[in-house]
Design a protein around this motif. Structure first.
Motif, PDB file in Angstrom:
ATOM      1  N   THR A 140     -54.638  53.723 -17.179  1.00  0.00           N
ATOM      2  CA  THR A 140     -53.241  53.696 -17.615  1.00  0.00           C
ATOM      3  C   THR A 140     -52.377  52.956 -16.607  1.00  0.00           C
TER       4      THR A 140
ATOM      5  N   ASP B  90     -48.443  52.761 -15.705  1.00  0.00           N
ATOM      6  CA  ASP B  90     -47.239  53.559 -15.944  1.00  0.00           C
ATOM      7  C   ASP B  90     -46.033  52.938 -15.241  1.00  0.00           C
TER       8      ASP B  90
ATOM      9  N   SER C   8     -40.725  54.688 -16.337  1.00  0.00           N
ATOM     10  CA  SER C   8     -39.394  54.469 -16.922  1.00  0.00           C
ATOM     11  C   SER C   8     -38.444  53.789 -15.950  1.00  0.00           C
TER      12      SER C   8
ATOM     13  N   HIS D 253     -54.106  51.507 -21.231  1.00  0.00           N
ATOM     14  CA  HIS D 253     -52.986  52.176 -21.895  1.00  0.00           C
ATOM     15  C   HIS D 253     -51.705  51.886 -21.120  1.00  0.00           C
TER      16      HIS D 253
ATOM     17  N   THR E 191     -47.707  52.689 -20.610  1.00  0.00           N
ATOM     18  CA  THR E 191     -46.758  53.759 -20.908  1.00  0.00           C
ATOM     19  C   THR E 191     -45.521  53.670 -20.019  1.00  0.00           C
ATOM     20  N   ASN E 192     -44.431  54.180 -20.538  1.00  0.00           N
ATOM     21  CA  ASN E 192     -43.170  54.322 -19.797  1.00  0.00           C
ATOM     22  C   ASN E 192     -42.631  53.023 -19.226  1.00  0.00           C
TER      23      ASN E 192
ATOM     24  N   ALA F  68     -42.906  46.955 -22.414  1.00  0.00           N
ATOM     25  CA  ALA F  68     -44.276  46.947 -21.903  1.00  0.00           C
ATOM     26  C   ALA F  68     -44.680  45.535 -21.491  1.00  0.00           C
TER      27      ALA F  68
ATOM     28  N   SER G 225     -53.278  51.070 -25.981  1.00  0.00           N
ATOM     29  CA  SER G 225     -52.123  51.739 -26.587  1.00  0.00           C
ATOM     30  C   SER G 225     -50.869  51.418 -25.782  1.00  0.00           C
ATOM     31  N   ILE G 226     -49.740  51.451 -26.485  1.00  0.00           N
ATOM     32  CA  ILE G 226     -48.425  51.300 -25.856  1.00  0.00           C
ATOM     33  C   ILE G 226     -47.596  52.489 -26.302  1.00  0.00           C
ATOM     34  N   THR G 227     -47.144  53.294 -25.349  1.00  0.00           N
ATOM     35  CA  THR G 227     -46.365  54.488 -25.682  1.00  0.00           C
ATOM     36  C   THR G 227     -45.128  54.591 -24.791  1.00  0.00           C
ATOM     37  N   ASN G 228     -44.064  55.144 -25.366  1.00  0.00           N
ATOM     38  CA  ASN G 228     -42.850  55.490 -24.639  1.00  0.00           C
ATOM     39  C   ASN G 228     -42.263  54.322 -23.842  1.00  0.00           C
ATOM     40  N   CYS G 229     -42.227  53.133 -24.444  1.00  0.00           N
ATOM     41  CA  CYS G 229     -41.638  51.965 -23.793  1.00  0.00           C
ATOM     42  C   CYS G 229     -40.341  51.594 -24.504  1.00  0.00           C
TER      43      CYS G 229
END
Length: 147
Positions: free
Chosen positions: A65, A67, A70, A89, A91-92, A104, A120-124
């Motif tokens: 991952t 990260d 954020s 992956h 994320t953020n 991302a 995967s791409i999450t919470n971007c």
């Protein structure tokens, strides 16, 4: 040690700083392995690929991952950089500001292709366009078994 043997010419890394350094100093294409379960934190600084080269960043098993915590976009690609992510992956990721796009991945300026496989791409998010990805003047984008 990695779960799978390294491919010929492949290097293994375990930090976003190592990845930044490899991208900044590489004289040719890069094949990079990140062991499964490793978490690469960007520490508020995007990872930049700004030269004509092909970069394969891969993991195995459950994947690794990257990260952004954020605090930063994850990848910025320019000047012919071609990026392939396999079992990675994202994320953020966060592209701050009303003019910023691609939380991302941001790709512009005659870049090569961008490929994501088993990724995967999450919470971007981004202040302007493409919370996950934003592509301008990019050769192509391929997603395989990715979400």
């Amino acid at each position: 040690p990695p779960t799978l043997p390294l491919l010929a010419g492949e290097v293994q890394l375990a930090s976003a700083d190592e990845l930044r350094s490899l991208l900044a100093t590489a004289k040719s294409d890069l094949h990079i392995f990140v062991p499964p379960g490793v978490l690469l934190r960007t520490k508020g600084r995007e990872i930049v690929c700004a030269r004509p080269m092909r970069v394969l960043l891969r993991s195995s098993g459950a994947g690794a991952t990257i990260d952004g915590e954020s605090r930063s976009r994850l990848f910025k690609l320019t000047n012919g950089c071609d990026l392939s992510l396999q079992t990675i992956h994202l994320t953020n990721g966060f592209a701050e500001g009303l003019t910023q796009s691609g939380g991302a991945i941001f790709s512009s300026g005659k870049t090569g292709a961008v490929r994501l496989a088993d990724a995967s791409i999450t919470n971007c998010s981004a202040g302007k366009n493409g919370g996950a990805v934003a592509f301008w003047d990019t050769l192509g984008v391929w997603l395989t078994r990715s979400h």
